[in-house]
Design an enzyme around this catalytic site. Structure first.
Site, PDB file in Angstrom:
ATOM      1  N   CYS A   7       1.096  -1.283   0.147  1.00  0.00           N
ATOM      2  CA  CYS A   7      -0.103  -0.022   0.102  1.00  0.00           C
ATOM      3  C   CYS A   7       1.019   1.372   0.087  1.00  0.00           C
ATOM      4  CB  CYS A   7      -0.995  -0.022   1.041  1.00  0.00           C
ATOM      5  SG  CYS A   7      -0.247  -0.018   2.799  1.00  0.00           S
ATOM      6  N   ASN A  10       2.408   1.390   4.285  1.00  0.00           N
ATOM      7  CA  ASN A  10       2.527   0.144   4.895  1.00  0.00           C
ATOM      8  C   ASN A  10       2.289   0.255   6.663  1.00  0.00           C
ATOM      9  OD1 ASN A  10       5.701  -2.034   5.828  1.00  0.00           O
ATOM     10  ND2 ASN A  10       3.381  -2.678   5.025  1.00  0.00           N
ATOM     11  N   CYS A  12      -1.328   0.732   7.257  1.00  0.00           N
ATOM     12  CA  CYS A  12      -2.833   0.475   7.482  1.00  0.00           C
ATOM     13  C   CYS A  12      -3.204  -0.746   6.526  1.00  0.00           C
ATOM     14  CB  CYS A  12      -3.631   1.709   6.835  1.00  0.00           C
ATOM     15  SG  CYS A  12      -3.410   3.085   7.880  1.00  0.00           S
ATOM     16  N   ARG A  13      -3.354  -0.679   5.255  1.00  0.00           N
ATOM     17  CA  ARG A  13      -3.862  -1.578   4.488  1.00  0.00           C
ATOM     18  C   ARG A  13      -3.136  -2.842   4.240  1.00  0.00           C
ATOM     19  NH1 ARG A  13      -5.218   2.251  -0.434  1.00  0.00           N
ATOM     20  NH2 ARG A  13      -3.169   3.216   0.370  1.00  0.00           N
ATOM     21  N   SER A  14      -1.877  -2.600   3.864  1.00  0.00           N
ATOM     22  CA  SER A  14      -1.081  -3.922   3.523  1.00  0.00           C
ATOM     23  C   SER A  14      -0.713  -4.676   4.748  1.00  0.00           C
ATOM     24  CB  SER A  14      -0.004  -3.487   2.779  1.00  0.00           C
ATOM     25  OG  SER A  14       1.071  -2.570   3.551  1.00  0.00           O
ATOM     26  N   ASP A 124      -8.157   3.980   0.881  1.00  0.00           N
ATOM     27  CA  ASP A 124      -7.047   4.560   1.714  1.00  0.00           C
ATOM     28  C   ASP A 124      -8.064   4.974   3.017  1.00  0.00           C
ATOM     29  OD1 ASP A 124      -5.269   5.730   3.143  1.00  0.00           O
ATOM     30  OD2 ASP A 124      -4.395   6.702   1.631  1.00  0.00           O
TER      31      ASP A 124
HETATM   32  P1  4NP Z   1      -1.776   2.808   4.100  1.00  0.00           P
HETATM   33  O1  4NP Z   1      -2.417   4.088   4.707  1.00  0.00           O
HETATM   34  O2  4NP Z   1      -1.251   3.227   2.701  1.00  0.00           O
HETATM   35  O3  4NP Z   1      -2.922   1.897   3.924  1.00  0.00           O
HETATM   36  O4  4NP Z   1      -0.782   2.358   5.037  1.00  0.00           O
HETATM   37  C1  4NP Z   1      -1.694   5.488   4.583  1.00  0.00           C
HETATM   38  C2  4NP Z   1      -0.655   5.636   5.438  1.00  0.00           C
HETATM   39  C3  4NP Z   1       0.072   6.952   5.563  1.00  0.00           C
HETATM   40  C4  4NP Z   1      -0.499   7.969   4.583  1.00  0.00           C
HETATM   41  C5  4NP Z   1      -1.143   7.621   3.507  1.00  0.00           C
HETATM   42  C6  4NP Z   1      -2.007   6.333   3.415  1.00  0.00           C
HETATM   43  N1  4NP Z   1       0.185   8.970   4.585  1.00  0.00           N
HETATM   44  O5  4NP Z   1       0.114   9.923   3.741  1.00  0.00           O
HETATM   45  O6  4NP Z   1       1.378   9.383   5.255  1.00  0.00           O
END
Ligand code: 4NP
Length: 161
Positions: A7, A10, A12-14, A124
């Site tokens: 994702c 790294n 939240c989703r992955s 997201d």
């Molecule tokens: P992820 O979520 O891609 O599912 O881990 C996010 C985590 C951080 C950010 C965006 C999405 N960020 O902009 O810092």
């Protein structure tokens, strides 16, 4: 068999996709035959544990998130049999990084494996409210079940080969 979940951050989703897939692989009895990991496109959260809101939603659903964030590298892509992107932006970035057409073809959308999915992406949740994190858990569990079935077929084919 080796599967990498990717994702943006790294956190939240992955990590959720990875944990949900481990759980689904245990259900079909092949958890010991598949190596799983997750990584992010960006480096903002490298070294951090999964997001507190994501961990809370996962814990509430009985899913335990582990690991620390790391950034995906172009050179590692060839080491994975499947590289599963959470959204189209991740998919495009990974395909652009892939060192060959053969490796590029291993990059797929995670939700492709959920035949009933109403959408192809895991949205997201980072800038949204708590419901988004609950949704990530639900979506990941559904896709993980389909992925585990596909991996069970692949493991069978490898054992037959
Ligand atoms: P992820 O979520 O891609 O599912 O881990 C996010 C985590 C951080 C950010 C965006 C999405 N960020 O902009 O810092």
């Amino acid at each position: 068999m080796r599967v990498l979940f990717v994702c943006l951050g790294n956190i939240c989703r992955s990590p959720t996709a990875e944990a949900a897939t481990f759980e689904a692989l245990e259900d079909v009895g092949i958890a010991g035959l598949v190596t799983l990991d997750s990584a992010g496109i960006g480096d903002w959260h490298v070294g951090n544990p999964p997001d507190r809101r994501m961990r809370a939603a996962a814990d509430d659903a009985g899913l335990h998130l582990t690991g620390r964030a790391r950034q995906v590298t172009a050179t590692e892509l060839a080491d994975w049999d499947l590289i599963l992107a959470m959204d189209r932006s991740n998919l495009d970035e990974l395909r652009a990084m892939a060192p060959s057409a053969e490796v590029r073809d291993r990059v797929r959308l995670f939700r492709e494996f959920d035949g009933d999915a109403d959408h192809s992406e895991v949205p997201d949740p980072y800038y949204g409210g708590p419901h988004g994190f609950v949704e990530v858990v639900r979506i990941c569990r559904a896709a993980a079940a389909g992925l585990a079935d596909e991996l069970a077929h692949r493991v069978d084919r490898e054992l037959d080969a």
